[in-house]
Design a protein around this motif. Structure first.
Motif, PDB file in Angstrom:
ATOM      1  N   SER A 255       7.372   6.611  -2.449  1.00  0.00           N
ATOM      2  CA  SER A 255       6.953   5.210  -2.288  1.00  0.00           C
ATOM      3  C   SER A 255       5.547   5.144  -1.703  1.00  0.00           C
ATOM      4  O   SER A 255       5.032   6.117  -1.137  1.00  0.00           O
ATOM      5  CB  SER A 255       7.949   4.509  -1.350  1.00  0.00           C
ATOM      6  OG  SER A 255       7.548   3.198  -1.048  1.00  0.00           O
TER       7      SER A 255
ATOM      8  N   ASP B 153      11.061  13.758  -0.470  1.00  0.00           N
ATOM      9  CA  ASP B 153      11.422  12.466   0.140  1.00  0.00           C
ATOM     10  C   ASP B 153      12.904  12.456   0.480  1.00  0.00           C
ATOM     11  O   ASP B 153      13.703  13.126  -0.179  1.00  0.00           O
ATOM     12  CB  ASP B 153      11.106  11.328  -0.835  1.00  0.00           C
ATOM     13  CG  ASP B 153      10.892   9.994  -0.133  1.00  0.00           C
ATOM     14  OD1 ASP B 153       9.730   9.526  -0.081  1.00  0.00           O
ATOM     15  OD2 ASP B 153      11.884   9.405   0.368  1.00  0.00           O
TER      16      ASP B 153
ATOM     17  N   ASN C 223       3.063  13.001   5.139  1.00  0.00           N
ATOM     18  CA  ASN C 223       2.829  11.557   5.061  1.00  0.00           C
ATOM     19  C   ASN C 223       4.057  10.705   5.372  1.00  0.00           C
ATOM     20  O   ASN C 223       3.924   9.546   5.740  1.00  0.00           O
ATOM     21  CB  ASN C 223       2.298  11.263   3.646  1.00  0.00           C
ATOM     22  CG  ASN C 223       2.361   9.810   3.301  1.00  0.00           C
ATOM     23  OD1 ASN C 223       1.569   9.007   3.814  1.00  0.00           O
ATOM     24  ND2 ASN C 223       3.315   9.437   2.459  1.00  0.00           N
TER      25      ASN C 223
ATOM     26  N   TYR D 190       6.441   4.092  17.639  1.00  0.00           N
ATOM     27  CA  TYR D 190       5.631   4.359  16.449  1.00  0.00           C
ATOM     28  C   TYR D 190       4.196   4.696  16.865  1.00  0.00           C
ATOM     29  O   TYR D 190       3.630   5.707  16.424  1.00  0.00           O
ATOM     30  CB  TYR D 190       5.648   3.121  15.544  1.00  0.00           C
ATOM     31  CG  TYR D 190       4.857   3.258  14.266  1.00  0.00           C
ATOM     32  CD1 TYR D 190       5.410   3.861  13.141  1.00  0.00           C
ATOM     33  CD2 TYR D 190       3.543   2.790  14.172  1.00  0.00           C
ATOM     34  CE1 TYR D 190       4.692   3.982  11.964  1.00  0.00           C
ATOM     35  CE2 TYR D 190       2.815   2.910  13.006  1.00  0.00           C
ATOM     36  CZ  TYR D 190       3.397   3.506  11.898  1.00  0.00           C
ATOM     37  OH  TYR D 190       2.669   3.627  10.732  1.00  0.00           O
TER      38      TYR D 190
ATOM     39  N   THR E 299       2.529  -2.132   1.545  1.00  0.00           N
ATOM     40  CA  THR E 299       3.583  -1.212   1.096  1.00  0.00           C
ATOM     41  C   THR E 299       4.893  -1.678   1.722  1.00  0.00           C
ATOM     42  O   THR E 299       4.880  -2.445   2.697  1.00  0.00           O
ATOM     43  CB  THR E 299       3.301   0.240   1.537  1.00  0.00           C
ATOM     44  OG1 THR E 299       3.362   0.292   2.961  1.00  0.00           O
ATOM     45  CG2 THR E 299       1.958   0.748   1.052  1.00  0.00           C
TER      46      THR E 299
HETATM   47  P1  NAD Z   1       6.647   3.514   2.426  1.00  0.00           P
HETATM   48  O1  NAD Z   1       7.787   2.932   3.183  1.00  0.00           O
HETATM   49  O2  NAD Z   1       6.161   2.840   1.191  1.00  0.00           O
HETATM   50  O3  NAD Z   1       6.950   5.049   2.084  1.00  0.00           O
HETATM   51  C1  NAD Z   1       7.468   5.918   3.040  1.00  0.00           C
HETATM   52  C2  NAD Z   1       8.300   6.980   2.327  1.00  0.00           C
HETATM   53  O4  NAD Z   1       8.767   7.905   3.317  1.00  0.00           O
HETATM   54  C3  NAD Z   1       9.543   6.409   1.631  1.00  0.00           C
HETATM   55  O5  NAD Z   1       9.613   6.888   0.306  1.00  0.00           O
HETATM   56  C4  NAD Z   1      10.703   6.918   2.471  1.00  0.00           C
HETATM   57  O6  NAD Z   1      11.890   7.153   1.725  1.00  0.00           O
HETATM   58  C5  NAD Z   1      10.115   8.209   3.019  1.00  0.00           C
HETATM   59  N1  NAD Z   1      10.792   8.671   4.225  1.00  0.00           N
HETATM   60  C6  NAD Z   1      11.230   7.954   5.280  1.00  0.00           C
HETATM   61  N2  NAD Z   1      11.832   8.744   6.174  1.00  0.00           N
HETATM   62  C7  NAD Z   1      11.767  10.001   5.672  1.00  0.00           C
HETATM   63  C8  NAD Z   1      12.224  11.258   6.128  1.00  0.00           C
HETATM   64  N3  NAD Z   1      12.897  11.390   7.274  1.00  0.00           N
HETATM   65  N4  NAD Z   1      11.986  12.350   5.362  1.00  0.00           N
HETATM   66  C9  NAD Z   1      11.332  12.234   4.184  1.00  0.00           C
HETATM   67  N5  NAD Z   1      10.901  11.072   3.683  1.00  0.00           N
HETATM   68  C10 NAD Z   1      11.115   9.969   4.431  1.00  0.00           C
HETATM   69  O7  NAD Z   1       5.481   3.626   3.511  1.00  0.00           O
HETATM   70  P2  NAD Z   1       3.901   3.871   3.425  1.00  0.00           P
HETATM   71  O8  NAD Z   1       3.242   2.626   3.849  1.00  0.00           O
HETATM   72  O9  NAD Z   1       3.502   4.517   2.170  1.00  0.00           O
HETATM   73  O10 NAD Z   1       3.777   4.877   4.658  1.00  0.00           O
HETATM   74  C11 NAD Z   1       3.382   6.218   4.530  1.00  0.00           C
HETATM   75  C12 NAD Z   1       2.791   6.663   5.847  1.00  0.00           C
HETATM   76  O11 NAD Z   1       1.689   5.829   6.188  1.00  0.00           O
HETATM   77  C13 NAD Z   1       3.751   6.592   7.037  1.00  0.00           C
HETATM   78  O12 NAD Z   1       3.598   7.735   7.835  1.00  0.00           O
HETATM   79  C14 NAD Z   1       3.287   5.359   7.776  1.00  0.00           C
HETATM   80  O13 NAD Z   1       3.600   5.407   9.139  1.00  0.00           O
HETATM   81  C15 NAD Z   1       1.803   5.415   7.524  1.00  0.00           C
HETATM   82  N6  NAD Z   1       1.101   4.148   7.712  1.00  0.00           N
HETATM   83  C16 NAD Z   1       1.418   3.065   6.967  1.00  0.00           C
HETATM   84  C17 NAD Z   1       0.746   1.874   7.194  1.00  0.00           C
HETATM   85  C18 NAD Z   1       1.094   0.624   6.432  1.00  0.00           C
HETATM   86  O14 NAD Z   1       0.603  -0.444   6.766  1.00  0.00           O
HETATM   87  N7  NAD Z   1       1.917   0.696   5.402  1.00  0.00           N
HETATM   88  C19 NAD Z   1      -0.271   1.785   8.149  1.00  0.00           C
HETATM   89  C20 NAD Z   1      -0.582   2.927   8.876  1.00  0.00           C
HETATM   90  C21 NAD Z   1       0.110   4.108   8.652  1.00  0.00           C
END
Ligand code: NAD
Length: 270
Positions: free
Chosen positions: A17, A38, A93, A170, A205
């Motif tokens: 995702s 994932d 990630n 977080y 996202t």
């Molecule tokens: P998302 O929710 O779209 O994707 C996250 C993915 O991680 C999902 O497919 C989920 O199934 C997987 N996941 C969750 N727990 C897991 C585990 N224990 N083992 C393996 N996979 C696991 O989120 P995103 O926005 O793409 O986030 C990706 C990264 O970016 C994360 O580390 C998040 O903290 C970071 N981030 C996101 C944002 C934002 O605004 N979306 C901002 C800053 C940082």
């Protein structure tokens, strides 16, 4: 296709995702074989199918991986070595933002521990097993293959600045990712292993949008965004590609902010 990652092997955690999915697709477009690791195997399989249909010249594998379990992380690195003979790029990630994560008073210990387990320990284990695998690439120097590797750890803008809308566990976990990444970058710099953090701003996202589930919550954040919009996952994928490829050959230990200027903002345009 410009082939910036030709012959490279990449693991992308959270590949089902958001940032992870867009990055897996972009890495494949640039010639890498990719393992989408994932906790959602179904999601990872869907991603791998998209890649195989679009880019038949590379291989994409879905792996059921919980990065909160060391054995799972080791297994996915072993899978890369078994299937492709090497690992060049590790994108740690995957991360969670728990709905019950709050301020210092209201966050329960089990939420704190779960967040650390996935967001911080998961990244540590990803680095540990990637380093062990990347060390083996040293022998490939004379075959014209890539020596060492690139590790990219997803942190967050909240590791760089404070938010009055707290998610304390977080934020602390992402601060840990930044600090750990810098130190790893120094320790492994002479082995040809580069280690950088990616600090996304708030993105469109599921992770954030599920959390900001009302227009009011979205607007509470949007007013602080210099560009007046949330970022897109693909905008982070392009940054991850830069850090993964030789285009960033002299970049290590960086807190690479891709946040639309948010972490540099005082007063933003109305
Ligand atoms: P998302 O929710 O779209 O994707 C996250 C993915 O991680 C999902 O497919 C989920 O199934 C997987 N996941 C969750 N727990 C897991 C585990 N224990 N083992 C393996 N996979 C696991 O989120 P995103 O926005 O793409 O986030 C990706 C990264 O970016 C994360 O580390 C998040 O903290 C970071 N981030 C996101 C944002 C934002 O605004 N979306 C901002 C800053 C940082």
């Amino acid at each position: 296709m410009s082939g910036r990652l030709n012959n490279r092997v990449a693991i992308v955690t959270g590949g089902a995702s958001g940032i992870g999915l867009e990055t897996s697709i972009l890495f494949a477009q640039e010639g890498a074989n990719v393992i989408l690791a994932d906790i959602s195997f179904e999601g990872a399989q869907k991603g791998a199918k998209i890649i195989e249909e679009r880019y038949p010249n590379v291989k994409a594998i879905a792996a059921k991986t919980d990065v909160g379990k060391e054995a799972d992380v080791k297994a996915v690195v072993d899978l890369a070595v078994k299937e492709f003979g090497r690992l060049d790029i590790m994108f740690n990630n995957a991360g969670i933002m728990h709905p019950e994560d709050d301020n210092a008073l209201n966050t329960e210990e089990r939420i704190w521990d779960l967040t650390m387990q996935i967001n911080l320990k998961g990244v540590w284990w990803g680095c540990k097993y990637a380093i062990l695998a990347m060390r083996q690439n040293a022998t490939d120097e004379n075959k014209g293959l890539h020596v060492g590797g690139s590790i990219i750890n997803t942190a967050s803008f909240v590791a760089l600045m404070g938010a009055a809308t707290p998610q304390l566990a977080y934020t602390a976990s992402k601060g840990g990712v930044l600090a750990m990444t810098r130190e790893l970058a120094m320790v492994h710099a002479r082995e040809g292993i580069r280690v950088n953090s990616l600090c996304p701003g708030p993105l469109q996202t599921p992770l954030l949008m599920d959390f900001l589930n009302t227009e009011e919550k979205k607007e509470r954040r949007r007013v602080h965004l210099p560009m007046g919009r949330f970022g897109e996952a693909v905008e982070l994928a392009k940054a991850a590609l830069f850090l993964a490829s030789d285009d960033s050959s002299y970049v290590t230990g960086a807190d690479f902010a891709v946040d639309g200027g948010l972490s540099k903002a005082y007063v933003t345009p109305i």
